[in-house]
Design a protein around this motif. Structure first.
Motif, PDB file in Angstrom:
ATOM      1  N   GLY A 127       0.814  -1.213   0.000  1.00  0.00           N
ATOM      2  CA  GLY A 127       0.000   0.000   0.000  1.00  0.00           C
ATOM      3  C   GLY A 127       0.845   1.259   0.000  1.00  0.00           C
ATOM      4  O   GLY A 127       0.514   2.248  -0.653  1.00  0.00           O
ATOM      5  N   LEU A 128       1.946   1.207   0.736  1.00  0.00           N
ATOM      6  CA  LEU A 128       2.815   2.376   0.833  1.00  0.00           C
ATOM      7  C   LEU A 128       3.435   2.743  -0.506  1.00  0.00           C
ATOM      8  O   LEU A 128       3.537   3.925  -0.849  1.00  0.00           O
ATOM      9  CB  LEU A 128       3.927   2.121   1.862  1.00  0.00           C
ATOM     10  CG  LEU A 128       4.950   3.233   2.034  1.00  0.00           C
ATOM     11  CD1 LEU A 128       4.303   4.479   2.623  1.00  0.00           C
ATOM     12  CD2 LEU A 128       6.087   2.758   2.918  1.00  0.00           C
ATOM     13  N   ILE A 129       3.858   1.767  -1.286  1.00  0.00           N
ATOM     14  CA  ILE A 129       4.574   2.085  -2.527  1.00  0.00           C
ATOM     15  C   ILE A 129       3.673   2.139  -3.759  1.00  0.00           C
ATOM     16  O   ILE A 129       4.114   2.573  -4.812  1.00  0.00           O
ATOM     17  CB  ILE A 129       5.755   1.116  -2.768  1.00  0.00           C
ATOM     18  CG1 ILE A 129       5.270  -0.301  -3.024  1.00  0.00           C
ATOM     19  CG2 ILE A 129       6.748   1.189  -1.618  1.00  0.00           C
ATOM     20  CD1 ILE A 129       6.356  -1.242  -3.521  1.00  0.00           C
ATOM     21  N   ALA A 130       2.422   1.713  -3.628  1.00  0.00           N
ATOM     22  CA  ALA A 130       1.509   1.715  -4.781  1.00  0.00           C
ATOM     23  C   ALA A 130       1.306   3.138  -5.298  1.00  0.00           C
ATOM     24  O   ALA A 130       0.813   3.998  -4.581  1.00  0.00           O
ATOM     25  CB  ALA A 130       0.170   1.099  -4.405  1.00  0.00           C
ATOM     26  N   GLY A 131       1.740   3.376  -6.516  1.00  0.00           N
ATOM     27  CA  GLY A 131       1.563   4.694  -7.122  1.00  0.00           C
ATOM     28  C   GLY A 131       2.389   5.781  -6.464  1.00  0.00           C
ATOM     29  O   GLY A 131       2.090   6.955  -6.618  1.00  0.00           O
TER      30      GLY A 131
END
Length: 185
Positions: A127-131
């Motif tokens: 979630g942290l690195i998504a996009g």
């Protein structure tokens, strides 16, 4: 903590208030207090899971994707309040050192021995690195020493996911790889 997750998940104003009140900066020290190579007690594992759940709710890239139906999460444009809040939370956490903190909780073989915590940490990392280009760069460009060898962190995460004993423990590893590659290739 379940109440905190419900309060911030998918709510731009609540997530922004959480960040602006300084609570976002208090999550990482809670995760850093744990020795990642020592098996946590059941209560410690539950507490870690709760903190990771709040972190994931604040940075869940799928919330940003929902604000941009039919478009990839990666390009950060005019996406509405929810996506902007997610991106602001991602940027603040990456700047605060969340990537190495989460990686330390994701790895087995010299890392976190509790599978539930590893799974929750991998989901939070995805979630942290998504996009999030800064998060993708921080993860993609880092290395770690595992059993006397220096490996790219992505390779160490992949090894952990592939060697997981249960299919449910392998899925978040796939999520990390998707989040790393999406809008980054």
């Amino acid at each position: 903590m379940a109440g905190a997750v419900a309060l911030v998940a998918g709510h731009a104003a609540n997530g922004a208030q959480f960040r602006e009140a300084g609570h976002l900066g208090r999550l990482l020290p809670l995760l850093r207090q744990v020795d990642p190579v020592k098996k946590p007690s059941p209560q410690q594992a539950a507490n870690l899971g709760a903190v990771l759940g709040v972190l994931r709710a604040l940075v869940d890239g799928s919330a940003a994707a929902a604000a941009l139906p039919g478009q990839p999460v990666g390009p950060r444009g005019d996406a509405g309040a929810l996506a902007a809040a997610v991106w602001a939370n991602q940027d603040a956490l990456v700047a605060g050192g969340a990537v190495p903190t989460l990686v330390s909780l994701c790895l087995d073989n010299g890392g976190m021995p509790d599978e539930g915590v590893r799974v929750a940490a991998m989901a939070a990392l995805a979630g942290l690195i998504a996009g999030c280009p800064p998060g993708q760069a921080a993860l993609g460009g880092s290395t770690i020493s595992v059993v006397g060898r220096t490996l790219p962190v992505v390779q160490a995460l992949l090894r952990t996911a592939l060697r997981a004993p249960s299919p449910a423990a392998r899925v978040p590893g796939d999520g990390v790889l998707v989040a790393l590659c999406e809008a980054n290739c």
